[in-house]
Design a protein around this motif. Structure first.
Motif, PDB file in Angstrom:
ATOM      1  N   LEU A 100       0.798  -0.968   0.143  1.00  0.00           N
ATOM      2  CA  LEU A 100       0.116  -0.169  -0.067  1.00  0.00           C
ATOM      3  C   LEU A 100       0.863   1.167   0.228  1.00  0.00           C
ATOM      4  O   LEU A 100       1.638   1.273   0.829  1.00  0.00           O
ATOM      5  CB  LEU A 100      -1.065  -0.072   1.129  1.00  0.00           C
ATOM      6  N   THR A 101       0.928   1.985  -1.116  1.00  0.00           N
ATOM      7  CA  THR A 101       1.637   3.247  -1.305  1.00  0.00           C
ATOM      8  C   THR A 101       1.321   4.036   0.115  1.00  0.00           C
ATOM      9  O   THR A 101       0.207   4.181   0.604  1.00  0.00           O
ATOM     10  CB  THR A 101       1.495   3.854  -2.336  1.00  0.00           C
ATOM     11  N   PHE A 111       1.107   6.469   6.483  1.00  0.00           N
ATOM     12  CA  PHE A 111       1.635   5.129   6.575  1.00  0.00           C
ATOM     13  C   PHE A 111       1.616   4.487   5.233  1.00  0.00           C
ATOM     14  O   PHE A 111       1.128   4.930   4.257  1.00  0.00           O
ATOM     15  CB  PHE A 111       0.654   4.325   7.677  1.00  0.00           C
ATOM     16  N   SER A 112       2.343   3.296   5.328  1.00  0.00           N
ATOM     17  CA  SER A 112       2.613   2.079   4.097  1.00  0.00           C
ATOM     18  C   SER A 112       2.512   0.846   4.641  1.00  0.00           C
ATOM     19  O   SER A 112       2.836   0.606   5.996  1.00  0.00           O
ATOM     20  CB  SER A 112       3.671   2.710   3.554  1.00  0.00           C
ATOM     21  N   VAL A 113       2.061   0.027   3.859  1.00  0.00           N
ATOM     22  CA  VAL A 113       2.125  -1.424   4.177  1.00  0.00           C
ATOM     23  C   VAL A 113       3.310  -1.992   3.347  1.00  0.00           C
ATOM     24  O   VAL A 113       3.151  -1.657   2.004  1.00  0.00           O
ATOM     25  CB  VAL A 113       0.930  -2.255   3.847  1.00  0.00           C
ATOM     26  N   ILE A 114       4.122  -2.732   3.863  1.00  0.00           N
ATOM     27  CA  ILE A 114       5.265  -3.256   3.176  1.00  0.00           C
ATOM     28  C   ILE A 114       5.368  -4.768   3.251  1.00  0.00           C
ATOM     29  O   ILE A 114       4.759  -5.375   4.201  1.00  0.00           O
ATOM     30  CB  ILE A 114       6.487  -2.704   3.554  1.00  0.00           C
ATOM     31  N   TYR A 121       4.529  -9.019   6.150  1.00  0.00           N
ATOM     32  CA  TYR A 121       3.631  -7.734   6.316  1.00  0.00           C
ATOM     33  C   TYR A 121       4.176  -6.938   7.227  1.00  0.00           C
ATOM     34  O   TYR A 121       4.454  -7.266   8.448  1.00  0.00           O
ATOM     35  CB  TYR A 121       2.040  -7.754   5.890  1.00  0.00           C
ATOM     36  N   LEU A 122       4.306  -5.503   7.132  1.00  0.00           N
ATOM     37  CA  LEU A 122       4.633  -4.715   8.429  1.00  0.00           C
ATOM     38  C   LEU A 122       4.139  -3.466   7.828  1.00  0.00           C
ATOM     39  O   LEU A 122       4.216  -2.789   6.704  1.00  0.00           O
ATOM     40  CB  LEU A 122       6.092  -4.941   8.510  1.00  0.00           C
ATOM     41  N   ASN A 123       3.408  -2.666   8.967  1.00  0.00           N
ATOM     42  CA  ASN A 123       3.085  -1.304   8.578  1.00  0.00           C
ATOM     43  C   ASN A 123       4.244  -0.286   8.936  1.00  0.00           C
ATOM     44  O   ASN A 123       4.894  -0.585  10.066  1.00  0.00           O
ATOM     45  CB  ASN A 123       1.888  -0.875   9.386  1.00  0.00           C
ATOM     46  N   ILE A 124       4.483   0.607   8.318  1.00  0.00           N
ATOM     47  CA  ILE A 124       5.532   1.740   8.709  1.00  0.00           C
ATOM     48  C   ILE A 124       4.789   3.061   8.689  1.00  0.00           C
ATOM     49  O   ILE A 124       3.855   3.181   8.022  1.00  0.00           O
ATOM     50  CB  ILE A 124       6.815   1.767   7.690  1.00  0.00           C
ATOM     51  N   ILE A 125       4.848   3.895   9.672  1.00  0.00           N
ATOM     52  CA  ILE A 125       4.384   4.948   9.973  1.00  0.00           C
ATOM     53  C   ILE A 125       5.322   6.203  10.264  1.00  0.00           C
ATOM     54  O   ILE A 125       6.100   6.231  10.852  1.00  0.00           O
ATOM     55  CB  ILE A 125       3.349   5.099  10.702  1.00  0.00           C
TER      56      ILE A 125
END
Length: 133
Positions: A100-101, A111-114, A121-125
């Motif tokens: 998710l861009t 945030f983005s989902v990578i 999967y991991l979210n970064i924010i």
């Protein structure tokens, strides 16, 4: 949120993605003594902020349609980064995937989902400064 959780590389948030929000609310509310405040997600659905006393403990939401089908439900952690846009470029350089861009969460941050190279999967924010949100 404790200030140290706002530092690059720190786990800073957890939320539950579920197919049964009421059941999750009842289960975790009884298990941990959490109380809940209802808000809306960026998708327009119900989001439950979970509180342990006066402290936010995490969040809960129905699994969004954009969640990959193989994810049935899970606790979904977020790691703070200084700049989410720079970090997604680095993810790709390191052989990971941007699922998710970068997306804005009103009054919170971007945030983005990578996925890493193993497909995890991991979210970064990146959080907005308090005076900017």
């Amino acid at each position: 949120m404790h200030k140290s959780l706002m530092n690059h590389g720190m786990f800073s948030w957890n939320e539950l993605l579920t197919t049964d929000l009421e059941s999750a609310k009842e289960f975790y509310g009884k298990l941990f003594g959490w109380t809940f405040v209802e808000e809306k997600t960026i998708y327009g659905d119900t989001y439950l902020l979970a509180f342990n006393g006066d402290e936010m403990a995490g969040g809960m939401m129905l699994k969004p349609d954009c969640t990959p089908a193989e994810v049935k439900g899970c606790w979904d952690p977020y790691v703070t980064v200084d700049d989410v846009d720079a970090s997604v470029k680095q993810v790709e350089e390191l052989g990971g995937t941007v699922v998710l861009t970068p997306t804005e969460i009103k009054n919170v941050g971007r945030f983005s989902v990578i996925q890493d190279r193993q497909g995890i999967y991991l979210n970064i924010i990146s959080y907005f400064p308090k005076d900017q949100s």
